[in-house]
Design a protein around this motif. Sequence first.
Motif, PDB file in Angstrom:
ATOM      1  N   ASN A   1      16.575  28.072   7.148  1.00  0.00           N
ATOM      2  CA  ASN A   1      15.446  28.839   7.675  1.00  0.00           C
ATOM      3  C   ASN A   1      15.688  30.323   7.399  1.00  0.00           C
ATOM      4  O   ASN A   1      16.500  30.964   8.071  1.00  0.00           O
TER       5      ASN A   1
ATOM      6  N   PHE B   1      10.243  33.308  20.473  1.00  0.00           N
ATOM      7  CA  PHE B   1       9.575  32.150  19.867  1.00  0.00           C
ATOM      8  C   PHE B   1       9.669  30.948  20.808  1.00  0.00           C
ATOM      9  O   PHE B   1      10.361  29.961  20.515  1.00  0.00           O
TER      10      PHE B   1
ATOM     11  N   ASP C   1       7.639  28.563  21.547  1.00  0.00           N
ATOM     12  CA  ASP C   1       7.015  27.314  21.104  1.00  0.00           C
ATOM     13  C   ASP C   1       7.449  26.898  19.707  1.00  0.00           C
ATOM     14  O   ASP C   1       6.797  26.060  19.072  1.00  0.00           O
ATOM     15  N   ARG C   2       8.531  27.480  19.205  1.00  0.00           N
ATOM     16  CA  ARG C   2       9.009  27.146  17.866  1.00  0.00           C
ATOM     17  C   ARG C   2      10.473  26.702  17.940  1.00  0.00           C
ATOM     18  O   ARG C   2      11.391  27.514  17.801  1.00  0.00           O
TER      19      ARG C   2
ATOM     20  N   GLU D   1      12.284  25.266  15.890  1.00  0.00           N
ATOM     21  CA  GLU D   1      13.070  25.487  14.681  1.00  0.00           C
ATOM     22  C   GLU D   1      13.725  26.867  14.663  1.00  0.00           C
ATOM     23  O   GLU D   1      14.637  27.127  13.854  1.00  0.00           O
ATOM     24  N   MET D   2      13.295  27.771  15.569  1.00  0.00           N
ATOM     25  CA  MET D   2      13.883  29.100  15.675  1.00  0.00           C
ATOM     26  C   MET D   2      14.887  29.195  16.826  1.00  0.00           C
ATOM     27  O   MET D   2      15.359  30.281  17.141  1.00  0.00           O
ATOM     28  N   HIS D   3      15.238  28.067  17.432  1.00  0.00           N
ATOM     29  CA  HIS D   3      16.169  28.068  18.552  1.00  0.00           C
ATOM     30  C   HIS D   3      17.524  27.539  18.085  1.00  0.00           C
ATOM     31  O   HIS D   3      17.621  26.460  17.496  1.00  0.00           O
TER      32      HIS D   3
END
Length: 412
Positions: free
Chosen positions: A157, A185, A187-188, A190-192
């Motif tokens: 990413n 972020f 609600d994302r 993939e960014m956690h």
Amino acid sequence: MDFKIREGRGQAPGRKALVREREEYFRLMDQGVSSMEACRVVGINRRTGKRWRNGRQATGSTRSAPPIRRPLSSVGPSRYLREADRIHIADRLREKASIRQIASELGRSPSTISREIRRNGMPLRGDSSRWAYRPHAAQSRADARRPRPKPGKIGQNQELRDFIRHHLERRWSPEQICQALRTRFPDRPEMHVTHETVYQALYVQGRGELRRELARALRTGRTMRRPHRQSYRRQPRMAKDMVMISDRPAEAADRAVPGHWEGDLIIGKAHKSAIGTLVERSSRFVTLVHLPEGRRPSQMRDALIQTVSTLPAQLRRSLTWDQGSEMHLHKDFSTATDMPVFFCDPGSPWQRGSNENTNGLLRQYFPKGTDLARYTRPELDAVAAELNSRPRKTLGWETPAGRLAKLLATAS
């Protein structure tokens, strides 16, 4: 773990030379033993165990090798669900059994069963609202997911990688960065990431997800991780004649009888100077040990003998210390003062709780980074007198000096 390392293993008789070691390695791994410990037990290098688990990529003239595919034993405990376990889950789900019932029957945590169904189940064809769990397909999915290494989340990413790199350059800690990602972020997913993922991207060789230069922006400034010492590698400092705290008289534990002391050192600038601290457990009475020449075992012994010899006989019942090397000559001290020494367990400062608390109070007088050798005996006595005349909440607002005098009067 009664595995015996084979002798004379330097000349390997072919590719099957480590079959026995490999079987024992995977048996230990299935029981939940760490890879490092399993490698130590069977007598192999950590890289060998890693290659068995994860395979090997082709590098130069070295050919690639797939992970070793070994059938899981159907007997004994296993850290992974087996195919028989998945068949049992599927059968019980068709019988409308609850997750907790299935978990109890398999001897697993309910979260293990619910996670297995969620990860390896699948929606029915033509009706995505209905969920099916097929055990053989679930086993295939689990087998395909197991091989390592896997591509890291940060490496896949670009946006996530740029965010982490930018904040590392601003000297944010990995934990602060991960919290900011969840706030920015929400609600994302993939960014956690967790802070451990960031540390691995910085330190683990071969990932290359973040530049190693960024590690210098961390507060520690380290470019390599410093591992914790393993328990089996820890060498006792005083294995000879050391009496542990578990053998200390019960009267010392309940603080009813005066004369049982806790001891330690507070360390000065660059670890070159020290002051010994003694705290009486019943009254919290403080006595400081003068160490102007250093804290070698012989100096510690002589200073302790000089300090303790000034105490009346009824106040010389026992001394509890940590396993610091300065007490290497504790037997000489006990012989000279008729005062036994007991040692705390490793990494257990709460076993000397009164002494640890007192050391914190003493740092008001002897701040960290101070050369403690410059303090004279009268100055140490003045600090101890001030602490002993200070009311203490744990004593019902009595002073340590007053409580000790009352205890001695009662005992006589």
